[in-house]
Motif scaffolding. Sequence first.
Motif, PDB file in Angstrom:
ATOM      1  N   GLU A  50      -7.466  -0.340  -2.355  1.00 34.28           N
ATOM      2  CA  GLU A  50      -8.444  -0.912  -1.432  1.00 34.28           C
ATOM      3  C   GLU A  50      -8.096  -2.346  -1.058  1.00 34.28           C
ATOM      4  OE1 GLU A  50      -9.340   0.145  -4.483  1.00 34.28           O
ATOM      5  OE2 GLU A  50     -11.010   1.528  -4.358  1.00 34.28           O
ATOM      6  N   TYR A  90       0.825  -1.206   0.000  1.00 30.93           N
ATOM      7  CA  TYR A  90       0.000   0.000   0.000  1.00 30.93           C
ATOM      8  C   TYR A  90       0.864   1.263   0.000  1.00 30.93           C
ATOM      9  CZ  TYR A  90      -3.309   3.588   0.949  1.00 30.93           C
ATOM     10  OH  TYR A  90      -4.052   4.738   0.834  1.00 30.93           O
ATOM     11  N   GLU A 117      -8.859   6.353  -4.331  1.00 27.08           N
ATOM     12  CA  GLU A 117      -8.243   7.134  -5.396  1.00 27.08           C
ATOM     13  C   GLU A 117      -7.032   6.438  -6.031  1.00 27.08           C
ATOM     14  OE1 GLU A 117      -8.812  11.746  -4.073  1.00 27.08           O
ATOM     15  OE2 GLU A 117      -7.349  10.568  -2.941  1.00 27.08           O
ATOM     16  N   ASN A 118      -6.344   5.584  -5.246  1.00 29.49           N
ATOM     17  CA  ASN A 118      -5.095   5.005  -5.735  1.00 29.49           C
ATOM     18  C   ASN A 118      -5.191   3.502  -6.008  1.00 29.49           C
ATOM     19  OD1 ASN A 118      -4.815   3.686  -3.221  1.00 29.49           O
ATOM     20  ND2 ASN A 118      -3.626   5.367  -2.377  1.00 29.49           N
ATOM     21  N   GLN A 127      -0.066   4.328  -2.287  1.00 32.10           N
ATOM     22  CA  GLN A 127      -0.186   5.615  -1.629  1.00 32.10           C
ATOM     23  C   GLN A 127       0.543   6.750  -2.331  1.00 32.10           C
ATOM     24  OE1 GLN A 127       1.900   7.679   0.505  1.00 32.10           O
ATOM     25  NE2 GLN A 127       0.109   8.972   0.844  1.00 32.10           N
ATOM     26  N   LEU A 156      -3.738   9.951  -1.844  1.00 37.50           N
ATOM     27  CA  LEU A 156      -3.849   9.714  -0.409  1.00 37.50           C
ATOM     28  C   LEU A 156      -4.817   8.582  -0.070  1.00 37.50           C
ATOM     29  CD1 LEU A 156      -3.199  10.513   2.499  1.00 37.50           C
ATOM     30  CD2 LEU A 156      -5.058  12.174   2.363  1.00 37.50           C
ATOM     31  N   TRP A 157      -6.002   8.588  -0.636  1.00 39.24           N
ATOM     32  CA  TRP A 157      -7.056   7.645  -0.242  1.00 39.24           C
ATOM     33  C   TRP A 157      -7.035   6.380  -1.095  1.00 39.24           C
ATOM     34  CZ3 TRP A 157      -9.119   8.612   4.236  1.00 39.24           C
ATOM     35  CH2 TRP A 157      -9.140   9.925   4.698  1.00 39.24           C
ATOM     36  N   PRO A 158      -7.306   5.224  -0.467  1.00 37.75           N
ATOM     37  CA  PRO A 158      -7.313   3.962  -1.216  1.00 37.75           C
ATOM     38  C   PRO A 158      -8.278   3.959  -2.401  1.00 37.75           C
ATOM     39  CG  PRO A 158      -7.346   3.514   1.138  1.00 37.75           C
ATOM     40  CD  PRO A 158      -7.501   4.999   0.968  1.00 37.75           C
TER      41      PRO A 158
END
Length: 149
Positions: free
Chosen positions: A105, A88, A101-102, A93, A97-99
């Motif tokens: 998950e 991650y 978005e990247n 990352q 910033l957010w899973p």
Amino acid sequence: MTARLDGAQPYALGLFRIVMGLLFACHGAVALFGALGGADGKGGTVAAGAWPNWYAAVIELVGGTLVLLGLGTRVAAFVSSGAMAYAYFKVHQPQALWPIENSGEGAAMYCWAMFLLIFTGSGAFGVDRLLSRRTSAQRPAPEQTPVAA
């Protein structure tokens, strides 16, 4: 209701462990053996020894299989959780910033699911539990002597 649910907790935990282990091992099989469509969707595999993909796939396959069986669950979950934390923070990352978005998950969920298993153990249906019963049945009960103050 709560007492009934508490009584079923080891079985729910065992099923959770089995499902997480199976899904995690499938990720390793995809990358190492080209199973289920392979790493590229066309049956491809990752190159042997390629950092970090090949090592992650080995951890996924071995760790997932051990978690699935409930054999060395806590250690396998510790290594697997760490591998997913690395995945991650090093792969996903830096993109955002957010899973969500990247596309991290999966790594985040596996990391926390395996982290939970470090503390809960294998639950029901695990080889760990079977082995601990067998060894405790073979050991003689310790003598109970009163403690003098």
